[in-house]
Structure formats: C-alpha cells, structure tokens
Scaffold this active site. Structure first.
Site, PDB file in Angstrom:
ATOM      1  N   CYS A   1      -6.013   0.901   5.953  1.00 49.54           N
ATOM      2  CA  CYS A   1      -6.596  -0.433   6.160  1.00 49.54           C
ATOM      3  C   CYS A   1      -5.861   0.008   7.184  1.00 49.54           C
ATOM      4  O   CYS A   1      -5.375   0.198   8.542  1.00 49.54           O
ATOM      5  CB  CYS A   1      -5.916  -1.122   5.351  1.00 49.54           C
ATOM      6  SG  CYS A   1      -4.549  -1.416   4.532  1.00 49.54           S
TER       7      CYS A   1
ATOM      8  N   CYS B   1      -1.930  -1.186   7.621  1.00 45.86           N
ATOM      9  CA  CYS B   1      -1.421   0.540   8.103  1.00 45.86           C
ATOM     10  C   CYS B   1      -1.787   1.316   8.836  1.00 45.86           C
ATOM     11  O   CYS B   1      -0.315   1.985   9.105  1.00 45.86           O
ATOM     12  CB  CYS B   1      -1.733   1.170   6.508  1.00 45.86           C
ATOM     13  SG  CYS B   1      -1.439   0.471   4.372  1.00 45.86           S
TER      14      CYS B   1
ATOM     15  N   HIS C   1       0.923  -1.610  -0.354  1.00 44.70           N
ATOM     16  CA  HIS C   1       0.269  -0.074   0.284  1.00 44.70           C
ATOM     17  C   HIS C   1       1.110   1.500  -0.509  1.00 44.70           C
ATOM     18  O   HIS C   1       1.933   1.438   0.688  1.00 44.70           O
ATOM     19  CB  HIS C   1      -1.172   0.046   0.847  1.00 44.70           C
ATOM     20  CG  HIS C   1      -2.162  -1.284   0.714  1.00 44.70           C
ATOM     21  ND1 HIS C   1      -2.863  -1.088   2.062  1.00 44.70           N
ATOM     22  CD2 HIS C   1      -1.756  -1.551   0.189  1.00 44.70           C
ATOM     23  CE1 HIS C   1      -3.710  -1.774   1.624  1.00 44.70           C
ATOM     24  NE2 HIS C   1      -3.409  -2.507   1.180  1.00 44.70           N
TER      25      HIS C   1
ATOM     26  N   GLU D   1       1.131   3.890   1.961  1.00 41.76           N
ATOM     27  CA  GLU D   1       1.027   4.462   2.820  1.00 41.76           C
ATOM     28  C   GLU D   1       2.406   3.520   3.500  1.00 41.76           C
ATOM     29  O   GLU D   1       3.702   3.636   3.565  1.00 41.76           O
ATOM     30  CB  GLU D   1       0.336   4.174   3.697  1.00 41.76           C
ATOM     31  CG  GLU D   1      -1.175   5.106   3.664  1.00 41.76           C
ATOM     32  CD  GLU D   1      -2.408   4.123   3.649  1.00 41.76           C
ATOM     33  OE1 GLU D   1      -3.423   3.585   3.562  1.00 41.76           O
ATOM     34  OE2 GLU D   1      -1.677   3.097   2.581  1.00 41.76           O
TER      35      GLU D   1
END
Length: 150
Positions: free
Chosen positions: A99, A102, A71, A73
C-alpha cells in the site's frame, strides 16, 4: 543456467517462503507475509497482525480491520530496524503488493526491489515505488508446496 534464470528461481522460492510465513497471521480477511533478503540471507520477516501487547484479533465483529493492525511489510521493516542488520539494498518479498504507507517505509528503509505475488486492488503504493526507481516484480500464482529448481 544464466543469472536471470537463477534470480527468477530465487524470487519464486523466497515468495513461497513469504506465503508460508503469512500463515502466522491471525487476520481473517487477508493473511500477508513478508521476507526481507540481503545477499541471499533472510534478514527479517513479518506478517500482518496487531502490535505487541494487543489481543491477536485483527477485525471487529463486522469483519472490518482494526486501524492499528500492522502490515507485513511494516512488521518486517521495523523488526530489522531493531536488529544489527541494515535493509539498505535489500529485496522485500511480500505476498500482496504494498500500500502507499508501506511503500513510504520501503523507500525510507533503502529497499531496492519489491517482489510480490498478489496484485492489490489499489496500485498507488506500486506507483510511488516506480516513481523513485524501486524495481517491482509481479510473480503471480506462487504455490508454497512447489519447489524451484536452481
């Protein structure tokens, strides 16, 4: 212009930058960008994609995202970890709300604020961030080509 209005304009500006950075992603289902800012300086950036050494293919032939795709992040946080900067006390600007996985990284990285434009359908990551007192700011409808006045 008061400090709150200036902060809102900066938040929108950095979110636009994250939105533009998302365009670097090879993912077809969703392109997400992240910018990590500390003391009005960008200290890291990231977008969703495959780990180093993998082909830039995020989804299988059925459109399902490969489980090894990182992801935005996570990419920004691991990138700053390899630098001489510290993310302690920084703000993460990300195009989609984080999410759960993260959010755990955000907490451990010492990030104090998360500003995002799109609310993801699953809110458990935001719930976790709120639980530990990390400020989460939702600013919808960011247009990358519309400058903010300071």
């Amino acid at each position: 212009m008061d400090n709150e209005t200036k902060q809102q304009a900066l938040d929108r500006r950095y979110l636009r930058m994250a939105s533009i950075w998302a365009e670097n992603s090879y993912c077809r289902r969703r392109q997400v960008g992240a910018i990590l800012v500390k003391d009005k300086r960008i200290i890291s950036d990231g977008y969703n994609g495959t780990p180093s050494g993998f082909d830039n293919v995020c989804e299988d032939e059925h459109g399902i995202t490969h489980p090894y795709v990182l992801h935005a992040e996570a990419n920004a946080i691991t990138k700053v970890a390899c630098s001489h900067n510290s993310s302690e006390g920084s703000t993460l600007y990300v195009t989609t709300s984080p999410c759960m996985e993260c959010s755990k990284l955000i907490i451990q990285a010492g990030i104090k604020r998360v500003v995002f434009s799109e609310l993801y359908r699953i809110h458990d990551g935001l719930d976790l961030l709120a639980r530990v007192g990390i400020e989460c700011v939702h600013i919808p409808d960011i247009n990358p080509s519309q400058p903010e006045k300071l």
